[in-house]
Each structure stands twice: as structure tokens, then as C-alpha cells.
Write a protein that holds these residues in place. Structure first.
Motif, PDB file in Angstrom:
ATOM      1  N   GLN A 225      74.088  47.678  60.790  1.00 35.04           N
ATOM      2  CA  GLN A 225      72.717  47.181  60.907  1.00 35.04           C
ATOM      3  C   GLN A 225      72.649  45.952  61.809  1.00 35.04           C
ATOM      4  O   GLN A 225      71.644  45.706  62.469  1.00 35.04           O
ATOM      5  CB  GLN A 225      72.158  46.823  59.530  1.00 35.04           C
ATOM      6  N   HIS A 226      73.761  45.199  61.825  1.00 34.36           N
ATOM      7  CA  HIS A 226      73.792  43.995  62.668  1.00 34.36           C
ATOM      8  C   HIS A 226      74.444  44.257  64.027  1.00 34.36           C
ATOM      9  O   HIS A 226      74.833  43.320  64.713  1.00 34.36           O
ATOM     10  CB  HIS A 226      74.532  42.861  61.937  1.00 34.36           C
ATOM     11  N   GLY A 227      74.628  45.526  64.381  1.00 30.42           N
ATOM     12  CA  GLY A 227      75.166  45.874  65.697  1.00 30.42           C
ATOM     13  C   GLY A 227      76.635  45.578  65.864  1.00 30.42           C
ATOM     14  O   GLY A 227      77.108  45.363  66.986  1.00 30.42           O
ATOM     15  N   GLU A 228      77.383  45.569  64.750  1.00 29.02           N
ATOM     16  CA  GLU A 228      78.820  45.269  64.846  1.00 29.02           C
ATOM     17  C   GLU A 228      79.664  46.506  64.553  1.00 29.02           C
ATOM     18  O   GLU A 228      80.749  46.417  63.978  1.00 29.02           O
ATOM     19  CB  GLU A 228      79.169  44.160  63.848  1.00 29.02           C
ATOM     20  N   SER A 229      79.173  47.645  64.951  1.00 28.90           N
ATOM     21  CA  SER A 229      79.879  48.883  64.596  1.00 28.90           C
ATOM     22  C   SER A 229      81.238  48.993  65.275  1.00 28.90           C
ATOM     23  O   SER A 229      82.164  49.606  64.745  1.00 28.90           O
ATOM     24  CB  SER A 229      79.012  50.091  64.960  1.00 28.90           C
ATOM     25  N   GLU A 230      81.376  48.396  66.472  1.00 28.37           N
ATOM     26  CA  GLU A 230      82.648  48.504  67.205  1.00 28.37           C
ATOM     27  C   GLU A 230      83.806  47.902  66.419  1.00 28.37           C
ATOM     28  O   GLU A 230      84.949  48.359  66.527  1.00 28.37           O
ATOM     29  CB  GLU A 230      82.527  47.803  68.564  1.00 28.37           C
TER      30      GLU A 230
ATOM     31  N   ALA B  79      76.854  67.786  58.857  1.00 28.94           N
ATOM     32  CA  ALA B  79      75.761  66.924  58.384  1.00 28.94           C
ATOM     33  C   ALA B  79      76.325  65.673  57.710  1.00 28.94           C
ATOM     34  O   ALA B  79      75.832  64.557  57.935  1.00 28.94           O
ATOM     35  CB  ALA B  79      74.880  67.704  57.421  1.00 28.94           C
ATOM     36  N   ALA B  80      77.369  65.869  56.904  1.00 29.46           N
ATOM     37  CA  ALA B  80      77.956  64.728  56.187  1.00 29.46           C
ATOM     38  C   ALA B  80      78.613  63.753  57.164  1.00 29.46           C
ATOM     39  O   ALA B  80      78.539  62.533  56.983  1.00 29.46           O
ATOM     40  CB  ALA B  80      78.974  65.222  55.167  1.00 29.46           C
ATOM     41  N   GLN B  81      79.229  64.286  58.215  1.00 26.41           N
ATOM     42  CA  GLN B  81      79.847  63.400  59.210  1.00 26.41           C
ATOM     43  C   GLN B  81      78.790  62.515  59.862  1.00 26.41           C
ATOM     44  O   GLN B  81      79.037  61.338  60.133  1.00 26.41           O
ATOM     45  CB  GLN B  81      80.563  64.232  60.270  1.00 26.41           C
ATOM     46  N   TYR B  82      77.637  63.102  60.141  1.00 22.47           N
ATOM     47  CA  TYR B  82      76.596  62.291  60.765  1.00 22.47           C
ATOM     48  C   TYR B  82      76.237  61.110  59.866  1.00 22.47           C
ATOM     49  O   TYR B  82      76.061  59.984  60.341  1.00 22.47           O
ATOM     50  CB  TYR B  82      75.346  63.133  61.058  1.00 22.47           C
ATOM     51  N   ILE B  83      76.153  61.394  58.571  1.00 21.97           N
ATOM     52  CA  ILE B  83      75.767  60.327  57.639  1.00 21.97           C
ATOM     53  C   ILE B  83      76.894  59.298  57.519  1.00 21.97           C
ATOM     54  O   ILE B  83      76.685  58.096  57.679  1.00 21.97           O
ATOM     55  CB  ILE B  83      75.430  60.924  56.258  1.00 21.97           C
ATOM     56  N   PHE B  84      78.109  59.763  57.233  1.00 18.78           N
ATOM     57  CA  PHE B  84      79.217  58.840  56.984  1.00 18.78           C
ATOM     58  C   PHE B  84      79.603  58.068  58.240  1.00 18.78           C
ATOM     59  O   PHE B  84      79.926  56.888  58.182  1.00 18.78           O
ATOM     60  CB  PHE B  84      80.434  59.606  56.443  1.00 18.78           C
ATOM     61  N   TRP B  85      79.604  58.745  59.370  1.00 17.63           N
ATOM     62  CA  TRP B  85      79.988  58.067  60.611  1.00 17.63           C
ATOM     63  C   TRP B  85      78.833  57.242  61.152  1.00 17.63           C
ATOM     64  O   TRP B  85      78.991  56.068  61.520  1.00 17.63           O
ATOM     65  CB  TRP B  85      80.451  59.097  61.652  1.00 17.63           C
ATOM     66  N   GLY B  86      77.664  57.839  61.147  1.00 20.17           N
ATOM     67  CA  GLY B  86      76.508  57.160  61.726  1.00 20.17           C
ATOM     68  C   GLY B  86      76.085  55.932  60.934  1.00 20.17           C
ATOM     69  O   GLY B  86      75.702  54.923  61.524  1.00 20.17           O
ATOM     70  N   LYS B  87      76.189  55.971  59.642  1.00 20.38           N
ATOM     71  CA  LYS B  87      75.723  54.866  58.808  1.00 20.38           C
ATOM     72  C   LYS B  87      76.828  53.920  58.362  1.00 20.38           C
ATOM     73  O   LYS B  87      76.554  52.780  58.007  1.00 20.38           O
ATOM     74  CB  LYS B  87      75.008  55.418  57.559  1.00 20.38           C
ATOM     75  N   PHE B  88      78.073  54.410  58.339  1.00 21.59           N
ATOM     76  CA  PHE B  88      79.161  53.572  57.799  1.00 21.59           C
ATOM     77  C   PHE B  88      80.401  53.509  58.691  1.00 21.59           C
ATOM     78  O   PHE B  88      81.362  52.826  58.351  1.00 21.59           O
ATOM     79  CB  PHE B  88      79.595  54.098  56.419  1.00 21.59           C
ATOM     80  N   ARG B  89      80.426  54.290  59.770  1.00 22.85           N
ATOM     81  CA  ARG B  89      81.637  54.407  60.605  1.00 22.85           C
ATOM     82  C   ARG B  89      82.853  54.809  59.747  1.00 22.85           C
ATOM     83  O   ARG B  89      83.945  54.273  59.905  1.00 22.85           O
ATOM     84  CB  ARG B  89      81.939  53.097  61.341  1.00 22.85           C
ATOM     85  N   LEU B  90      82.620  55.734  58.854  1.00 22.58           N
ATOM     86  CA  LEU B  90      83.712  56.243  58.023  1.00 22.58           C
ATOM     87  C   LEU B  90      84.032  57.679  58.462  1.00 22.58           C
ATOM     88  O   LEU B  90      83.213  58.581  58.265  1.00 22.58           O
ATOM     89  CB  LEU B  90      83.310  56.232  56.546  1.00 22.58           C
ATOM     90  N   PRO B  91      85.208  57.907  59.037  1.00 25.78           N
ATOM     91  CA  PRO B  91      85.513  59.251  59.533  1.00 25.78           C
ATOM     92  C   PRO B  91      86.284  60.084  58.503  1.00 25.78           C
ATOM     93  O   PRO B  91      87.402  60.525  58.780  1.00 25.78           O
ATOM     94  CB  PRO B  91      86.369  58.962  60.770  1.00 25.78           C
ATOM     95  N   PHE B  92      85.724  60.264  57.332  1.00 23.36           N
ATOM     96  CA  PHE B  92      86.455  61.107  56.380  1.00 23.36           C
ATOM     97  C   PHE B  92      85.568  62.138  55.677  1.00 23.36           C
ATOM     98  O   PHE B  92      85.964  62.726  54.678  1.00 23.36           O
ATOM     99  CB  PHE B  92      87.222  60.269  55.354  1.00 23.36           C
ATOM    100  N   ALA B  93      84.366  62.363  56.189  1.00 11.69           N
ATOM    101  CA  ALA B  93      83.441  63.273  55.497  1.00 11.69           C
ATOM    102  C   ALA B  93      83.994  64.695  55.419  1.00 11.69           C
ATOM    103  O   ALA B  93      83.944  65.334  54.360  1.00 11.69           O
ATOM    104  CB  ALA B  93      82.098  63.275  56.217  1.00 11.69           C
TER     105      ALA B  93
END
Lengths: 428, 254
Positions: A225-230, B79-93
Motif C-alpha cells: 500500500q505504501h509502494g514498497e513492494s520491491e 486466481a489465488a496467485q493474483y491475490i497472494f502476489w498482488g496484495k502480499f507479494r507472497l509466491p506460494f498460492a
């Protein structure tokens, strides 16, 4: 005062609910819960009367030990006037109705041909079958021969109770492959399956733990949310990712290569349809024309008025009527076999008037009564609720040498809701 | 009044340590819920779409099983990858889902197929998609792109499925003579272990014109499934996008 009444009310509701649940549980526990069979009586009468007629069914034994075999043999007639309500038997499979694989089907045949494949059936023709079963799980089971017909469903033959004794752990299913390897299919291949599943499960858990060990949802969500995804995926993460990806692909490739070496001779799954010819056709020496068929519901009696012509060379008498795997015997001619399920036989259920031979070339009007509570207990009485008020069956005529002639019967049936007349008073 | 205002302006946590602890507890609760949710959802999806192809050893054929399974089962991981990666940067969906799937399948095969219906587990073992899931997750993490993941990851997802499971299946494909019929051991098991509701003619295996390719249907089926997986992946990433648009406002409020 008011609140007291409310408390009392809610307590009463709670107590009532609890009592109801306890009563229901007790009823479920106390009421005998044995599933009698396979719901064959739930099949509507037309499915049992106007599709397949089973006869000569024989169980070689009704008690086997684990690993012992028994055989069901018999014949079935594919009804010529196949019910229009269901699909014709363009493709059928000789099956057996058991409650799960408590017994193994070791072999089956239709007219001597291996019954492992499906086959079309010809209307109006007869087939002979055999099914070899082997005891596996101890218990008492209701076993039926059964035909699965494509788009029509299962059509059950008569069922009998078979007891399997012994120890299920002693069950074996030996087989030899074409490469000469001797195996036991009862316990086969599981170590490999489990090993690979455990290995891949550990890999998955390893990958998940690597990420779960880090801060998970809220901190990462906030960072994005704060643009620190990298900052959330580090170079170490990438190295670990490459390692997991490489290890996964290598393991799969390695496994496939090793498997190729270990099992050099494999074949695809096999599936085929056969065209098994029916039994040779019997000469039509007997013809039967229905005049009237009435079902006296209170008397559990079906009454037939028919004309029978004997085109053969020997006098014949009517000995049996069978429909829906239920048998009505003319006691002056036929006695029930001791090994046939008694609940499916009416030993003196067939009254024929006149009960005399029909001479060669003679046409005789017969008045036939098929009487038995079986009509009710086997739920064939539901015929009156069927949208097609027809009934079918097989009449069996016998000559003096006990040669049998089968006549397929099909007719309109009319229910009557009054008491049946005394059998002897009706003129032929 | 002043005390009330003061109380309302305070955060829920007094120290960063408290916050981390609370976040961790939240992670734990969500993880447990998600595990069971995914076991149920993904397993039901597999049962309703793949069904018999995965239930029985004698349905695991060279055409339909290897085409249908990866193609239909990539939808939920996408679909789950989009959520986990897009919202949390977690690549394990995908890994989590495939692990959940296989857990649910083992539970049902042992308790239901074996425990209630007496089928031996060596006839009803489930296939696994875990290697495909790991690969899909790794590709997403390394590329950071849904399109690249669809092309490379979707391809690998499907490509790995058959060899992954062939190591378990091969021994069941050894030939034998069953009363004059050539049958694989899996065929024999399917014949012997009676299924009253699954007659032989229902077994939808190796049917269709691809049989004319002889041995090659495996490769053609795999490549077809690879392309299909790429398309399905992209479509269901879109589904994940639509889901997050409508469902994530509550998280912002937290």
C-alpha cells in the motif's frame, strides 16, 4: 416476573430440543439399521418387467471363505417389447451388484465370451452368463447379477445372501504379468505412491515454511500500500526460488527416467466393445395371445386370460411364470430348487385352468392366476402407479421330456380394487 | 468526555512488539482458515471436474486425464496467485492449493474410498500437482509478471503433470493376460474391484481420433494442455482481479 417467564420459556424450548435430539439418537440406535439389499425393490416395476427377464439363476455357494471363489450362473432374456421409456440396450455391461468390492470379480462371461468388455444386446434374444466372485471382506452380502445398460442404468437380477468368512488381512490377489513378474494386486504399488507423495509434500511444506517464516499478511499488505513492494522479495528469495524450481524439474525428470528403466514394458489402458452373439434362437413352437390381464390388488393376484397354440410336436403344459426375477410355479409340474432365494418364489403361486397338456396343433384358452404376497412385498404392485400400464414376463412351457419353451409375454394390465373371485369358479 | 476521546485516539498496540505479535496471531488464524477452505474448495472443484479420471488407476489415461486435470485445475491457483502476489507479494498460492488438494484427496480416499467402500488405496490413490504448483509459484516470483507466468509457468504446470505422476502410474501399466484379453494391471484392478455405478462403457479413456497417432497422443495431449493452461491462467488471473476489487476493502479498514 416477565423476565422469569422468558427464562422459563427458553429453558423449556432448550429442554424440548434436547429431548428431541436424544429421542432421535435413541431411535436411530435402536431401530434395526440393516440395509436389506440394493434397492432393487425401489426400481419401478416397468424397469424390472419390461427390460431384462432373468431366469435359471444359480449361486454355486452362499458361504465362502476369504480367497475362496463362488460362481453365479444363469440366463437372461432381453425383452422384445423393451420399454419405450428408457434407452434400448445398444451397449451393456455384465456387472454384479455387491456392496462395494467385498468380493472380487475374478471372471465373467456372456455366452462364453469374456465379459470384461461391453456389448450390445439384441432385443428378444437370450444370453447365458457366469460371474466368478472371490471372498475378500468378511460379512453377509446380498449379491445380484446385474446388467448396466448405457443411458438406462443398472438392471438387477435376483439377489441372494452370501456370507464371507475368515480374515480380511489374509486376502491375496495374485497375478502374473506378461513379463513373468508375479504380483499381489491386493497390496501393490503403495510404497512408491506414498514415497513420492511424501517427497512432494515435504517440498511443498519446505517452500511454504520459507515464506511463512517471514512476516506475512498485514506487514506485507501495508508495504504494498505504501509502494514498497520491491523490498518484499529479496535476492535470497530469488535464489531459493531458482533452487526450488530447478530441484523440482530435476526430480521430475530423474523420476521419469528411472521409471522408464524400471518398467520398460508398459501398455496403455485397454478398453473395447464387443459384439457378443446371443444364444441360438429357439423355434417358436408356442404362441400366446393375451385376451385380458387383470391385477386384483386386494388379493395380490394377477389374472391372465390367454389363448395358447402349440405348434410343436409334443404336448406341453404351463409350468412357470417369471417376471422381475420373481417366480410363480405350477406346483403340479415344478418344484422350487432348494438353493433359490425363497422370498423370490411363489411355490404354488401359479394356478392354470385347465391344468392339462396342450396337444400339438391345439389352441387352448387358459385362465392363469399368479397369486402371491410377493406382488406386494417386492413392490410390483406399484405397477398401478406407472404411466404405462403394461406388464411383461416369461411363461415357461414343458413337454413330457421336460424340454422347456419360453414365451415372452407383454400385455395391457387393468387394476381392480375389489376382492378377487375364487379361482375355481372362473370358466376358461 | 476528555478521557473518552483520549481512549478513542489511542492505537490498539502499545509497542511494536505487541503489534508484531498480534499480526502473527492474525496470520495464524488466517492460515488455518485458508488451509481448510482451500482443502474444501479445491477438492470439490477437482471432484466435480476431474472426478473419475483421478479417482481410479484405470482412468488415468494418455489423453483425457493428462489434458483435463492440469487444464481445469490451474484456474484456482491462477486466481489465488493474483491475490497472494498482488496484495502480499507472497509466491506460494499454487503450492498451498496443490498441497491442500492432495491433503483433501488423501483424506477422502483413505476414509471414504477405502474405509467405507472397501476399495484398496493402491487402486484409488490421487495424482499430485505439487511440482506443478511449486514451478508456477517460482516462475511468478522470478518473473514478477502474470503474462510471463501464464506462458512459462502455465506451460510448465501442464508439462510436469504427466511425468510427475508417471513414476507412480507406470507399474500399473504392465501388461497381463486376463482370460484371453490383454489388460494392464490397472485395467485388471478396475475389473476385479467391482464398481456397480461405473460400468466399463463409462470409462472415458483414450477415445477420439488422437488414437491414430499411435504412441504420440501423450505428447500431443501434453502440448494441448500447455496451451490451454496458458489461456485459463490468464482468464482466472482476471477473476482474481475482480475478486480483489470487491473483497479487499475490509482489509484496508483493519
Amino acid at each position: 416476573m416477565h423476565s422469569k417467564r422468558l427464562v422459563w420459556k427458553s429453558s423449556a424450548i432448550g429442554a424440548s430440543a434436547l429431548s428431541f435430539i436424544v429421542a432421535l439418537s435413541m431411535a436411530a440406535a435402536l431401530v434395526p439399521g440393516t440395509a436389506a439389499a440394493h434397492g432393487e425393490r425401489a426400481e419401478p416395476p416397468f424397469l424390472r418387467m419390461s427390460t431384462i427377464q432373468w431366469y435359471d439363476t444359480h449361486w454355486s455357494s452362499t458361504r465362502v471363505k476369504v480367497n475362496e471363489e463362488m460362481t453365479i450362473t444363469g440366463r437372461f432374456h432381453v425383452v422384445k417389447n423393451w420399454s419405450f421409456a428408457i434407452a434400448a440396450p445398444d451397449l451393456a455391461f455384465m456387472n454384479v451388484d455387491v456392496p462395494g468390492p467385498v468380493m472380487l470379480r475374478m471372471a465373467s462371461t456372456i455366452d462364453g465370451v469374456n465379459g470384461a468388455a461391453s456389448t450390445p444386446l439384441e432385443l428378444g434374444r437370450d444370453y447365458e452368463y457366469s460371474i466368478v466372485l472371490r471372498g475378500r471382506i468378511p460379512g453377509r452380502y446380498h449379491i445380484h447379477p446385474m446388467l448396466n445398460v448405457r443411458d438406462a442404468g443398472p438392471l438387477l437380477g435376483p439377489g441372494d445372501w452370501v456370507t464371507v468368512d475368515g480374515d480380511a488381512a489374509a486376502f491375496t490377489d495374485p497375478i502374473t504379468t506378461l513379463t513373468g513378474e508375479k504380483l499381489d494386486l491386493a497390496h501393490y504399488g503403495m510404497s512408491t505412491v506414498v514415497s513420492w507423495h511424501v517427497l512432494w509434500g515435504l517440498m511443498a511444506v519446505g517452500w511454504l515454511l520459507y515464506w511463512i517464516a517471514k512476516p506475512l499478511l498485514m506487514p506485507r499488505y501495508e508495504a504494498i500500500q505504501h509502494g514498497e513492494s520491491e523490498s518484499l522479495v529479496t535476492s535470497t528469495d530469488r535464489i531459493v526460488g531458482v533452487a526450488f524450481l530447478g530441484a523440482t524439474i530435476l526430480l521430475v525428470v530423474f523420476g521419469a527416467m528411472v521409471t522408464r528403466v524400471w518398467y520398460p514394458v508398459t501398455i496403455p489402458l485397454q478398453s473395447t466393445w464387443l459384439r457378443i452373439p446371443p444364444l441360438p434362437k429357439q423355434p417358436d413352437t408356442i404362441t400366446m395371445t393375451p385376451d385380458r390381464v387383470v391385477y386384483y390388488i386386494p388379493g395380490r393376484t394377477v389374472e391372465f386370460w390367454v389363448k395358447v397354440t402349440n405348434n410343436g410336436t409334443k404336448p406341453v403344459r404351463l409350468g412357470e411364470f417369471t417376471t422381475a426375477a420373481v417366480r410363480f410355479l405350477n406346483s403340479s409340474l415344478r418344484q422350487p430348487e432348494p438353493d433359490y432365494p425363497p422370498e423370490l418364489i411363489a411355490p404354488a403361486g401359479l394356478v392354470v385352468e385347465p391344468n392339462e397338456p396342450i396337444q400339438p396343433g391345439e389352441t387352448k384358452a387358459l385362465h392363469i392366476l399368479a397369486s402371491s404376497p410377493i406382488w406386494e412385498t417386492d413392490r410390483l404392485a406399484l405397477l398401478i402407479a406407472d404411466p404405462t400400464s403394461r406388464m411383461g414376463g416369461l411363461f415357461m412351457f414343458f413337454d413330457s421330456d421336460n424340454n422347456r419353451s419360453l414365451v415372452e409375454f407383454d400385455s395391457e394390465i387393468m387394476p381392480t380394487f375389489v376382492q378377487p373371485p375364487a379361482p375355481a369358479t372362473t370358466a376358461s | 468526555m476528555a478521557a473518552g476521546l483520549q481512549a478513542r485516539s489511542r492505537t490498539a498496540f502499545d509497542t511494536p512488539e505487541e503489534m508484531r505479535k498480534a499480526y502473527r496471531q492474525f496470520d495464524l488464524v488466517v492460515a488455518v482458515i485458508l488451509f481448510f477452505l482451500f482443502v474444501g474448495l479445491y477438492h470439490i472443484t477437482a471432484m466435480l471436474t476431474i472426478g473419475d479420471w483421478d479417482f481410479w488407476a484405470d482412468w488415468k489415461d494418455r489423453r483425457w486425464w493428462i489434458t483435463v486435470t492440469p487444464t481445469l485445475l490451474i484456474a484456482m491457483p491462477a486466481a489465488a496467485q493474483y491475490i497472494f502476489w498482488g496484495k502480499f507479494r507472497l509466491p506460494f498460492a499454487a503450492t498451498l492449493l496443490t498441497l491442500c488438494l492432495v491433503s483433501g484427496e488423501w483424506l477422502v480416499r483413505v476414509a471414504n474410498f477405502q474405509g467405507w467402500a472397501y476399495f484398496p488405496i493402491d487402486f484409488v490413490w490421487p495424482a499430485t500437482l505439487i511440482p506443478s504448483g511449486i514451478a508456477l509459484d517460482c516462475v511468478l516470483m522470478l518473473t514478477g509478471s502474470y503474462v510471463m507466468t501464464a506462458i512459462i509457468g502455465g506451460g510448465i504446470w501442464s508439462f510436469l503433470f504427466y511425468p510427475t505422476n508417471w513414476v507412480m502410474l507406470a507399474r500399473y501399466m504392465q501388461p497381463t493376460n486376463m482370460h484371453g484379453f490383454l489388460m494392464s494391471l490397472a485395467d485388471v484392478m478396475g475389473y476385479q474391484f467391482v464398481r456397480t455405478g461405473t460400468p466399463e462403457y463409462l470409462r472415458y479413456i483414450d477415445r477420439g481420433t488422437l488414437r491414430s497417432f499411435g504412441e504420440d497422443p501423450i505428447y500431443i495431449s501434453i502440448f494441448f494442455a500447455m496451451f490451454a493452461c496458458m489461456v485459463i491462467y490468464i482468464v482466472f488471473v482476471g477473476v482474481g482481479y475482480l475478486f480483489t476489487k470487491s473483497q479487499f476493502s475490509w482489509m484496508k479498514r483493519i
